[in-house]
Write a protein that holds these residues in place. Structure first.
Motif, PDB file in Angstrom:
ATOM      1  N   MET A 104     -20.659   2.434  17.989  1.00  0.00           N
ATOM      2  CA  MET A 104     -20.597   3.110  19.288  1.00  0.00           C
ATOM      3  C   MET A 104     -20.410   4.612  19.119  1.00  0.00           C
ATOM      4  SD  MET A 104     -18.497   0.379  21.559  1.00  0.00           S
ATOM      5  CE  MET A 104     -19.240   0.553  23.163  1.00  0.00           C
ATOM      6  N   VAL A 105     -19.578   5.012  18.179  1.00  0.00           N
ATOM      7  CA  VAL A 105     -19.387   6.434  17.924  1.00  0.00           C
ATOM      8  C   VAL A 105     -20.674   7.039  17.365  1.00  0.00           C
ATOM      9  CG1 VAL A 105     -18.147   8.092  16.476  1.00  0.00           C
ATOM     10  CG2 VAL A 105     -16.903   6.293  17.679  1.00  0.00           C
ATOM     11  N   ALA A 106     -21.351   6.307  16.497  1.00  0.00           N
ATOM     12  CA  ALA A 106     -22.581   6.818  15.878  1.00  0.00           C
ATOM     13  C   ALA A 106     -23.690   7.060  16.904  1.00  0.00           C
ATOM     14  CB  ALA A 106     -23.067   5.853  14.802  1.00  0.00           C
ATOM     15  N   ILE A 107     -23.754   6.223  17.931  1.00  0.00           N
ATOM     16  CA  ILE A 107     -24.817   6.416  18.924  1.00  0.00           C
ATOM     17  C   ILE A 107     -24.352   7.268  20.109  1.00  0.00           C
ATOM     18  CG2 ILE A 107     -26.017   4.290  18.305  1.00  0.00           C
ATOM     19  CD1 ILE A 107     -24.848   3.002  20.832  1.00  0.00           C
ATOM     20  N   GLY A 108     -23.135   7.799  20.023  1.00  0.00           N
ATOM     21  CA  GLY A 108     -22.662   8.703  21.048  1.00  0.00           C
ATOM     22  C   GLY A 108     -22.063   8.033  22.260  1.00  0.00           C
ATOM     23  N   SER A 109     -21.598   6.833  22.113  1.00  0.00           N
ATOM     24  CA  SER A 109     -20.997   6.097  23.239  1.00  0.00           C
ATOM     25  C   SER A 109     -19.481   6.097  23.163  1.00  0.00           C
ATOM     26  CB  SER A 109     -21.510   4.658  23.245  1.00  0.00           C
ATOM     27  OG  SER A 109     -22.883   4.619  23.449  1.00  0.00           O
ATOM     28  N   VAL A 110     -18.907   7.273  22.935  1.00  0.00           N
ATOM     29  CA  VAL A 110     -17.457   7.366  22.813  1.00  0.00           C
ATOM     30  C   VAL A 110     -16.787   6.997  24.133  1.00  0.00           C
ATOM     31  CG1 VAL A 110     -15.538   8.919  22.286  1.00  0.00           C
ATOM     32  CG2 VAL A 110     -17.663   9.080  20.996  1.00  0.00           C
ATOM     33  N   ALA A 111     -17.379   7.398  25.257  1.00  0.00           N
ATOM     34  CA  ALA A 111     -16.795   7.053  26.562  1.00  0.00           C
ATOM     35  C   ALA A 111     -16.777   5.543  26.765  1.00  0.00           C
ATOM     36  CB  ALA A 111     -17.581   7.734  27.675  1.00  0.00           C
ATOM     37  N   THR A 112     -17.837   4.871  26.339  1.00  0.00           N
ATOM     38  CA  THR A 112     -17.886   3.405  26.446  1.00  0.00           C
ATOM     39  C   THR A 112     -16.812   2.775  25.565  1.00  0.00           C
ATOM     40  OG1 THR A 112     -20.259   3.542  26.834  1.00  0.00           O
ATOM     41  CG2 THR A 112     -19.379   1.399  26.214  1.00  0.00           C
TER      42      THR A 112
END
Length: 130
Positions: free
Chosen positions: A35-43
């Protein structure tokens, strides 16, 4: 004959349990990293706020991986032992026996893949980043 069927059922149950323990290793380490790698930190943040138990799993990953590894070893040993057990003479039960063995093997292999993936993200990937 009943003992063989009982052993096959126990092997299948243990393989399913090893799948769930392996899945916890994936949830603790691979899912957050992906999730961090694809930029979904908010998720990821909202996921952790909904399920705070994920933090405990991540903080205790050596324990989680040790338990999952032990379960996989026991399941693998039972899988190995069950491969030589005879199936019933009844054709319908024999087909069920063979199908159960095949499904059990696939569940075990999938569990091992989940475990290795989680172990990579938990222990190897952080070393590669530093």
């Amino acid at each position: 004959m009943a003992a063989e069927m009982h052993r096959l059922q126990a092997t299948k149950r243990l393989n399913l349990l090893s799948l769930f323990t392996s899945g916890s290793t994936l949830i603790c380490c691979a899912l957050p990293a992906a999730m961090v790698a694809i930029g979904s930190v908010a998720t990821l943040t909202s996921l952790i706020s909904q399920f705070p138990q994920l933090i405990w799993i991540s903080e205790h990953k050596p324990l989680v991986f040790s338990l999952a590894g032990a379960m996989l070893l026991v399941a693998g040993w039972l899988q190995w032992q069950a491969r030589l057990l005879p199936c019933p003479a009844d054709p319908a039960l024999a087909a069920l026996c063979k199908r159960t063995r095949q499904q059990s093997l696939w569940v075990y292999v999938f569990s091992v893949v989940l475990f290795v993936t989680g172990a990579f993200f938990a222990f190897v990937a952080p070393l590669l980043i530093d």
